[in-house]
Design a protein around this motif. Structure first.
Motif, mmCIF file in Angstrom:
data_model
loop_
_atom_site.group_PDB
_atom_site.id
_atom_site.type_symbol
_atom_site.label_atom_id
_atom_site.label_comp_id
_atom_site.label_asym_id
_atom_site.label_seq_id
_atom_site.Cartn_x
_atom_site.Cartn_y
_atom_site.Cartn_z
ATOM 1 N N ILE A 1 0.835 -1.205 0.000
ATOM 2 C CA ILE A 1 0.000 0.000 0.000
ATOM 3 C C ILE A 1 0.868 1.253 0.000
ATOM 4 N N SER A 2 1.929 1.220 0.786
ATOM 5 C CA SER A 2 2.854 2.365 0.836
ATOM 6 C C SER A 2 3.510 2.609 -0.519
ATOM 7 N N LEU A 3 3.939 1.541 -1.179
ATOM 8 C CA LEU A 3 4.546 1.674 -2.506
ATOM 9 C C LEU A 3 3.558 2.252 -3.506
ATOM 10 N N ALA A 4 2.309 1.798 -3.438
ATOM 11 C CA ALA A 4 1.293 2.293 -4.370
ATOM 12 C C ALA A 4 1.097 3.800 -4.222
ATOM 13 N N TRP A 5 1.052 4.279 -2.977
ATOM 14 C CA TRP A 5 0.861 5.715 -2.757
ATOM 15 C C TRP A 5 2.099 6.523 -3.169
ATOM 16 N N LYS A 6 3.279 5.941 -2.972
ATOM 17 C CA LYS A 6 4.493 6.625 -3.433
ATOM 18 C C LYS A 6 4.497 6.729 -4.953
ATOM 19 N N ALA A 7 4.061 5.661 -5.614
ATOM 20 C CA ALA A 7 3.972 5.688 -7.078
ATOM 21 C C ALA A 7 2.962 6.739 -7.532
ATOM 22 N N TYR B 1 -0.500 -1.459 -7.067
ATOM 23 C CA TYR B 1 -1.116 -0.190 -7.474
ATOM 24 C C TYR B 1 -2.543 -0.429 -7.950
ATOM 25 N N ARG B 2 -2.710 -1.485 -8.740
ATOM 26 C CA ARG B 2 -4.054 -1.779 -9.255
ATOM 27 C C ARG B 2 -4.991 -2.177 -8.123
ATOM 28 N N ARG B 3 -4.468 -2.898 -7.132
ATOM 29 C CA ARG B 3 -5.299 -3.302 -6.003
ATOM 30 C C ARG B 3 -5.749 -2.099 -5.186
ATOM 31 N N VAL B 4 -4.870 -1.104 -5.035
ATOM 32 C CA VAL B 4 -5.184 0.058 -4.208
ATOM 33 C C VAL B 4 -6.053 1.072 -4.956
ATOM 34 N N PHE B 5 -5.714 1.349 -6.227
ATOM 35 C CA PHE B 5 -6.397 2.426 -6.958
ATOM 36 C C PHE B 5 -7.375 1.926 -8.028
#
Length: 271
Positions: A161-167, A199-203
């Motif tokens: 989740i942290s990586l997704a938000w950083k991306a 990223y796809r899972r989060v957004f």
């Protein structure tokens, strides 16, 4: 000599190793004790109350007391699993000690070989005439290993989740550059496929779709406030090809850049 007396809130009943002959299925029963199962080979399909579990090799299953469980498929010929029955004593606050460990009911363990070695050690200790407290300690280690797996999965999920938000932050600030899933992964020091999945899972959209969406939003602002050419706006928004820019803009807005600009300006003037 140091002598210690340690009282554990668990009591082992018995355990064993099941090796399938390709016939029969798990019997229907309701036990007074907990049962932990670890599958070494094959798949065990079993139902507890109204929930069906397919426990694959390398996975554990925790069956609750006072719940009816039954096999819903015949044992496959390659099935091999360990089982262990135990009781849980109530603590002072009446909450089961097992619950405080947060042992997942069905999960994949991180170190299957270590779990197997613990079960084998348990079976060896069980064969001894004199009962030993080692049985409870081995069970405790097994449950801790299963619990550790769930903690590890949660930590991995938090990291994803942290990586997704950083991306997402990089996309917002670097959309005008030549960025992609691969370049973002290099900057975040992670695997590109993994970054794309989290990223796809989060957004709920791919990184490429997110980049295009951010570029189109920027283009909308340029189209309204600037007299730049379509080629210049495309370049400012990260598109090297004006034709591709028109294609992506139309995909996200349903209009070409020129039509979008005329329609918005007209609506703005009439207001």
């Amino acid at each position: 000599m140091l002598e210690l007396s340690i009282a554990l809130p668990i009591k082992v009943q018995n355990g064993g190793l099941f090796i399938s002959r390709g016939v029969g299925r798990h019997p229907a029963r309701k036990l007074q004790s907990w049962e932990v199962i670890f599958v070494e080979k094959g798949t065990l399909t079993i139902q507890e109350e109204d929930r069906v579990f397919s426990v694959n090799a390398g996975e554990s299953l925790l069956l609750w007391p006072q719940r009816r469980h039954v096999g819903v498929a015949d044992f496959p010929t390659d099935l091999k699993f360990y089982w262990l029955h135990f009781e849980v004593k109530e603590t002072n606050n009446t909450a089961p000690w097992l619950a405080s460990l947060s042992v997942p009911q069905h999960t994949r363990v991180s170190d299957p070989q270590y779990i197997i070695s613990l079960f084998r050690q348990f079976l060896s200790e069980q064969e001894k005439i004199a009962r030993s407290a080692a049985l409870e300690f081995i069970l405790l280690l097994i449950l801790q290993q299963i619990t550790r797996t769930e903690i590890g999965e949660k930590e991995a999920d938090d990291r994803g989740i942290s990586l997704a938000w950083k991306a997402q932050q990089l996309i917002r600030t670097q959309f005008h550059l030549r960025i992609s899933t691969a370049t973002l992964a290099r900057e975040l020091h992670c695997n590109a496929d993994y970054l794309g999945r989290v990223y796809r899972r989060v957004f709920h959209l791919t990184i490429t779709e997110a980049i295009h969406r951010q570029r189109v939003r920027a283009a909308e602002k340029f189209l309204l406030s600037d007299a730049r050419s379509l080629k210049e706006i495309a370049a400012l928004c990260g598109f090297s090809n004006p034709g591709y820019f028109r294609q992506i803009f139309h995909k996200h807005t349903g209009l070409t850049p020129g039509v979008w600009k005329r329609r918005y300006c007209k609506e703005h003037i009439n207001s």
